[in-house]
Design an enzyme around this catalytic site. Structure first.
Site, PDB file in Angstrom:
ATOM      1  N   GLU A   1       8.167  -2.465  12.211  1.00  0.00           N
ATOM      2  CA  GLU A   1       7.352  -3.441  11.478  1.00  0.00           C
ATOM      3  C   GLU A   1       7.565  -3.245   9.974  1.00  0.00           C
ATOM      4  O   GLU A   1       7.554  -2.127   9.480  1.00  0.00           O
ATOM      5  CB  GLU A   1       5.867  -3.234  11.817  1.00  0.00           C
ATOM      6  CG  GLU A   1       4.975  -4.275  11.187  1.00  0.00           C
ATOM      7  CD  GLU A   1       3.491  -4.058  11.490  1.00  0.00           C
ATOM      8  OE1 GLU A   1       3.041  -2.904  11.533  1.00  0.00           O
ATOM      9  OE2 GLU A   1       2.788  -5.062  11.695  1.00  0.00           O
TER      10      GLU A   1
ATOM     11  N   GLY B   1      -4.554  -0.433   8.939  1.00  0.00           N
ATOM     12  CA  GLY B   1      -3.496   0.505   9.319  1.00  0.00           C
ATOM     13  C   GLY B   1      -3.857   1.266  10.595  1.00  0.00           C
ATOM     14  O   GLY B   1      -5.036   1.362  10.960  1.00  0.00           O
TER      15      GLY B   1
ATOM     16  N   ASN C   1      -4.742  -8.796   4.119  1.00  0.00           N
ATOM     17  CA  ASN C   1      -5.451 -10.079   4.222  1.00  0.00           C
ATOM     18  C   ASN C   1      -6.913  -9.856   3.834  1.00  0.00           C
ATOM     19  O   ASN C   1      -7.810 -10.063   4.640  1.00  0.00           O
ATOM     20  CB  ASN C   1      -5.434 -10.607   5.677  1.00  0.00           C
ATOM     21  CG  ASN C   1      -4.057 -10.584   6.288  1.00  0.00           C
ATOM     22  OD1 ASN C   1      -3.099 -11.030   5.688  1.00  0.00           O
ATOM     23  ND2 ASN C   1      -3.945 -10.062   7.505  1.00  0.00           N
TER      24      ASN C   1
ATOM     25  N   PRO D   1      -8.509  -4.992   5.781  1.00  0.00           N
ATOM     26  CA  PRO D   1      -7.214  -4.480   5.314  1.00  0.00           C
ATOM     27  C   PRO D   1      -6.856  -5.011   3.923  1.00  0.00           C
ATOM     28  O   PRO D   1      -7.438  -6.000   3.460  1.00  0.00           O
ATOM     29  CB  PRO D   1      -6.238  -5.052   6.355  1.00  0.00           C
ATOM     30  CG  PRO D   1      -6.860  -6.337   6.781  1.00  0.00           C
ATOM     31  CD  PRO D   1      -8.349  -6.133   6.701  1.00  0.00           C
TER      32      PRO D   1
ATOM     33  N   GLY E   1      -3.704  -3.655  17.174  1.00  0.00           N
ATOM     34  CA  GLY E   1      -2.570  -2.731  17.158  1.00  0.00           C
ATOM     35  C   GLY E   1      -1.557  -3.267  16.164  1.00  0.00           C
ATOM     36  O   GLY E   1      -1.654  -4.422  15.740  1.00  0.00           O
TER      37      GLY E   1
ATOM     38  N   CYS F   1       0.409  -9.579  10.363  1.00  0.00           N
ATOM     39  CA  CYS F   1       1.018  -8.653  11.331  1.00  0.00           C
ATOM     40  C   CYS F   1       1.729  -9.378  12.476  1.00  0.00           C
ATOM     41  O   CYS F   1       2.430  -8.742  13.258  1.00  0.00           O
ATOM     42  CB  CYS F   1      -0.024  -7.701  11.878  1.00  0.00           C
ATOM     43  SG  CYS F   1      -1.459  -8.562  12.540  1.00  0.00           S
TER      44      CYS F   1
HETATM   45  C1  LIG Z   1      -3.842 -10.601  11.493  1.00  0.00           C
HETATM   46  C2  LIG Z   1      -3.286  -9.496  10.615  1.00  0.00           C
HETATM   47  O1  LIG Z   1      -2.387  -9.712   9.924  1.00  0.00           O
HETATM   48  S1  LIG Z   1      -4.038  -8.015  10.568  1.00  0.00           S
HETATM   49  C3  LIG Z   1      -3.132  -7.092   9.426  1.00  0.00           C
HETATM   50  C4  LIG Z   1      -3.548  -5.712   9.485  1.00  0.00           C
HETATM   51  N1  LIG Z   1      -2.400  -4.912   9.373  1.00  0.00           N
HETATM   52  C5  LIG Z   1      -2.184  -4.198   8.300  1.00  0.00           C
HETATM   53  O2  LIG Z   1      -2.960  -4.124   7.348  1.00  0.00           O
HETATM   54  C6  LIG Z   1      -0.914  -3.477   8.298  1.00  0.00           C
HETATM   55  C7  LIG Z   1      -1.119  -2.055   8.404  1.00  0.00           C
HETATM   56  N2  LIG Z   1      -1.416  -1.537   7.101  1.00  0.00           N
HETATM   57  C8  LIG Z   1      -0.706  -0.559   6.562  1.00  0.00           C
HETATM   58  O3  LIG Z   1       0.252  -0.062   7.115  1.00  0.00           O
HETATM   59  C9  LIG Z   1      -1.132  -0.100   5.190  1.00  0.00           C
HETATM   60  O4  LIG Z   1      -2.487  -0.397   5.009  1.00  0.00           O
HETATM   61  C10 LIG Z   1      -0.313  -0.762   4.079  1.00  0.00           C
HETATM   62  C11 LIG Z   1       1.146  -0.302   4.187  1.00  0.00           C
HETATM   63  C12 LIG Z   1      -0.402  -2.278   4.116  1.00  0.00           C
HETATM   64  C13 LIG Z   1      -0.874  -0.316   2.727  1.00  0.00           C
HETATM   65  O5  LIG Z   1      -0.764   1.079   2.614  1.00  0.00           O
HETATM   66  P1  LIG Z   1      -1.736   1.914   1.641  1.00  0.00           P
HETATM   67  O6  LIG Z   1      -2.115   1.122   0.465  1.00  0.00           O
HETATM   68  O7  LIG Z   1      -1.157   3.250   1.396  1.00  0.00           O
HETATM   69  O8  LIG Z   1      -3.025   1.972   2.486  1.00  0.00           O
HETATM   70  P2  LIG Z   1      -3.449   2.817   3.729  1.00  0.00           P
HETATM   71  O9  LIG Z   1      -3.928   1.839   4.725  1.00  0.00           O
HETATM   72  O10 LIG Z   1      -2.429   3.801   4.170  1.00  0.00           O
HETATM   73  O11 LIG Z   1      -4.705   3.516   3.100  1.00  0.00           O
HETATM   74  C14 LIG Z   1      -4.708   4.204   1.867  1.00  0.00           C
HETATM   75  C15 LIG Z   1      -5.883   5.119   1.854  1.00  0.00           C
HETATM   76  O12 LIG Z   1      -7.082   4.364   1.920  1.00  0.00           O
HETATM   77  C16 LIG Z   1      -7.861   4.758   3.011  1.00  0.00           C
HETATM   78  N3  LIG Z   1      -8.556   3.628   3.566  1.00  0.00           N
HETATM   79  C17 LIG Z   1      -8.041   2.522   4.150  1.00  0.00           C
HETATM   80  N4  LIG Z   1      -9.011   1.715   4.548  1.00  0.00           N
HETATM   81  C18 LIG Z   1     -10.172   2.309   4.196  1.00  0.00           C
HETATM   82  C19 LIG Z   1     -11.538   1.981   4.359  1.00  0.00           C
HETATM   83  N5  LIG Z   1     -11.929   0.872   4.984  1.00  0.00           N
HETATM   84  N6  LIG Z   1     -12.466   2.839   3.877  1.00  0.00           N
HETATM   85  C20 LIG Z   1     -12.105   3.985   3.271  1.00  0.00           C
HETATM   86  N7  LIG Z   1     -10.839   4.354   3.113  1.00  0.00           N
HETATM   87  C21 LIG Z   1      -9.882   3.535   3.571  1.00  0.00           C
HETATM   88  C22 LIG Z   1      -6.871   5.348   3.984  1.00  0.00           C
HETATM   89  O13 LIG Z   1      -7.486   6.220   4.880  1.00  0.00           O
HETATM   90  C23 LIG Z   1      -5.894   6.025   3.056  1.00  0.00           C
HETATM   91  O14 LIG Z   1      -6.420   7.254   2.640  1.00  0.00           O
HETATM   92  P3  LIG Z   1      -5.440   8.501   2.384  1.00  0.00           P
HETATM   93  O15 LIG Z   1      -4.494   8.059   1.315  1.00  0.00           O
HETATM   94  O16 LIG Z   1      -6.378   9.577   1.940  1.00  0.00           O
HETATM   95  O17 LIG Z   1      -4.766   8.766   3.682  1.00  0.00           O
END
Ligand SMILES: CC(=O)SCCNC(=O)CCNC(=O)[C@H](O)C(C)(C)COP(=O)(O)OP(=O)(O)OC[C@H]1O[C@@H](n2cnc3c(N)ncnc32)[C@H](O)[C@@H]1OP(=O)(O)O
Length: 489
Positions: free
Chosen positions: A340, A199, A119, A116, A217, A250
């Site tokens: 969240e 995400g 992190n 992600p 999740g 998260c």
């Molecule tokens: C222990 C812990 O803390 S685990 C933490 C994990 N949790 C998270 O990361 C929180 C959830 N994440 C999110 O909600 C989002 O990633 C955010 C809000 C942090 C950032 O949002 P954004 O920068 O817009 O990234 P998002 O994850 O939506 O992805 C952007 C694009 O990259 C793409 N993408 C993300 N990861 C990958 C990957 N590994 N490979 C290819 N494409 C990817 C997505 O599909 C998306 O494509 P789209 O715009 O065509 O739909």
């Protein structure tokens, strides 16, 4: 339509898989001690570069603080190593003499790790250490907005692999992250397990790929402050946790739920620590930018300071404000503070007693945090236990900062950056994921009923002629002499 660019990245995935497969076969032929020495080199490299990688991640993504990203890198290298170094993961893990059973750890093979943007460097370190410790190779799929810092972390780890005398191909990374490449990786027939952190859409894609996957999740962590709590201590811990990397973990608290008799004292403590309650037009302005049109978190405010958010929406806040709060009247889609947020924004609720605290916490968890984490601050053991029993969470934390507690920094939980949410949260595990989730167990089980004429099963067990300790020694010897191979799957 598949573009040339996509074809090139799919071809890259195929090449990475081929090379990783070869390298993993060699790794799987090593014994526990040798694998541990390789993993130790990874930890040392991650630890040595913790600061540089933390700074890189912060510069590239704009999320959080480099100091806390460094702390996460240390968690994912030094702390993780301390907790896994004596784990048995390859070859004989355990022999249960009285049951005549031997437990043999077998590497899964190739792990795909989705990384992600929140992190990035720490998750690469963590997935690399747990994969290699269990005898696997790791191929990383980077979040596009953290590509450079993820690639650099992989390079640091590859240097460490070389130093340890094993192939650099054991840890590799897609260089052009596209959805097509990530999908090709997840669906590749030689990928044995996906570790999906990110995400919701990416995690779902991992589950739908047909390859076994361990995913996280989303969280929506309530922090309940019960009337018997040490208020100063509770508020200090919530602020410490929420301010850590500006809330990108998260497991960070998303709402404070307060027992009515201590409401004013908690408000005072919150304000003294830099909390500012938004109202009126200022609150509306913040609410308007919290989400994207589809209701997902807005990356423009993820992992940002209170001052940054205030500046972005053009509102005045007192100097020294570290957290923006909103008194929330409800929970649900129409209340963005009840979801969240992963930034310096927090909901604030008052309940009449712990039972109401229970049901409100339940509602908050159902609003996007099922199976994840909940924290209670209380000195009443009866309430703590009653509160714990019915909550649909995998980590019920007591009197600890939630961020630090859930990832195993301030609690005895396993250090981890992939926090399972159980089936209630759509995950295959409710554990903090460790190397033990990345191996297959091959059970050798000997017949216990060799002499039917003897009396009870217990007697027959005692009299059985199989000497399990001797067998273990033989198996270990054979492994050492490379007479037998554990294989990769
Ligand atoms: C222990 C812990 O803390 S685990 C933490 C994990 N949790 C998270 O990361 C929180 C959830 N994440 C999110 O909600 C989002 O990633 C955010 C809000 C942090 C950032 O949002 P954004 O920068 O817009 O990234 P998002 O994850 O939506 O992805 C952007 C694009 O990259 C793409 N993408 C993300 N990861 C990958 C990957 N590994 N490979 C290819 N494409 C990817 C997505 O599909 C998306 O494509 P789209 O715009 O065509 O739909």
């Amino acid at each position: 339509m598949i573009l040339d660019r996509d074809l090139a990245s799919i071809q890259e995935v195929r090449n990475l898989v081929e090379r990783a497969k070869k390298a993993q076969k060699q790794l799987a032929a090593l014994d526990q001690n040798q694998i541990d020495r390789v993993t130790e080199q990874l930890y040392l490299a991650g630890y040595d570069h913790a600061e540089a990688l933390g700074k890189l991640a912060n510069e590239e993504t704009g999320f959080g603080k480099w100091e806390d990203k460094m702390a996460k890198n240390i968690l994912a290298s030094k702390d993780l190593w301390e907790s896994i170094k004596s784990m048995k993961t390859i070859g004989i893990m355990e022999s249960i003499t009285e049951k005549k059973v031997v437990k043999i750890g077998v590497p899964m093979g190739l792990i795909a790790g989705l990384i992600p943007s929140t992190n990035p460097t720490s998750t690469v370190l963590y997935k690399a250490l747990i994969s290699i410790k269990a005898g696997n190779a790791l191929i990383v799929s980077p979040h596009p907005s953290a590509l450079n810092c993820i690639t650099e972390t992989v390079r640091v780890l590859q240097d460490a692999l070389e130093k340890a005398g094993v192939s650099r191909d054991l840890i590799s990374c897609i260089t052009k992250p596209t959805m097509e490449a990530t999908e090709a990786l997840m669906k590749h027939k030689d990928i044995n397990m996906i570790l999906a952190t990110g995400g919701t859409a990416m995690v779902k894609a991992a589950y739908s790929s047909g390859t076994p996957a361990l995913g996280v999740g989303p969280g929506n962590v309530p922090a309940f402050i019960e009337r018997s709590a040490d208020i100063e201590d509770a508020v200090e811990k919530i602020f410490r946790s929420k301010n850590f990397d500006y809330g990108t973990v998260c497991a960070s608290e998303q709402a404070i739920v307060v027992d009515a008799p201590i409401e004013q004292d908690v408000r005072k403590a919150v304000t003294q620590r830099g909390g500012y309650f938004l109202t009126g037009e200022a609150l509306e302005k913040v609410k308007r930018i919290m989400e994207r049109p589809n209701g997902a978190m807005n990356p423009a405010i993820v992992g940002r300071s209170a001052a940054y958010i205030a500046n972005l929406v053009g509102i005045e806040i007192p100097q020294g404000t570290t957290l923006l709060l909103s008194d929330e009247p409800g929970v649900g889609k129409e209340y963005p503070f009840s979801k969240e947020k992963l930034t310096q924004l927090m909901g604030f609720y008052v309940v009449k007693d712990w039972k109401e605290g229970c049901s409100l916490s339940y509602q908050l968890l159902e609003n996007g945090g099922l199976g994840h984490t909940l924290v209670i601050h209380s000195r009443d053991e009866k309430v703590i236990q009653a509160f714990a029993l019915e909550k649909p969470v995998s980590r019920f934390l007591v009197n600890t900062p939630s961020t630090h507690g859930a990832v195993g920094l301030s609690t005895g939980l396993a250090p981890s950056l992939t926090l399972g949410c159980g089936t209630v949260g759509g995950s295959a595990t409710s554990d903090n994921v460790t190397p033990l989730h990345l191996l297959n167990v091959r059970w050798m089980a000997y017949d216990l009923e060799m002499n039917q004429s003897l009396g009870t099963k217990a007697q027959r067990q005692a009299d059985a002629t199989v000497d399990i300790d001797q067998i273990c020694q033989q198996v270990m010897q054979a492994l050492q002499n490379k007479n037998i191979s554990l294989g990769g799957k």
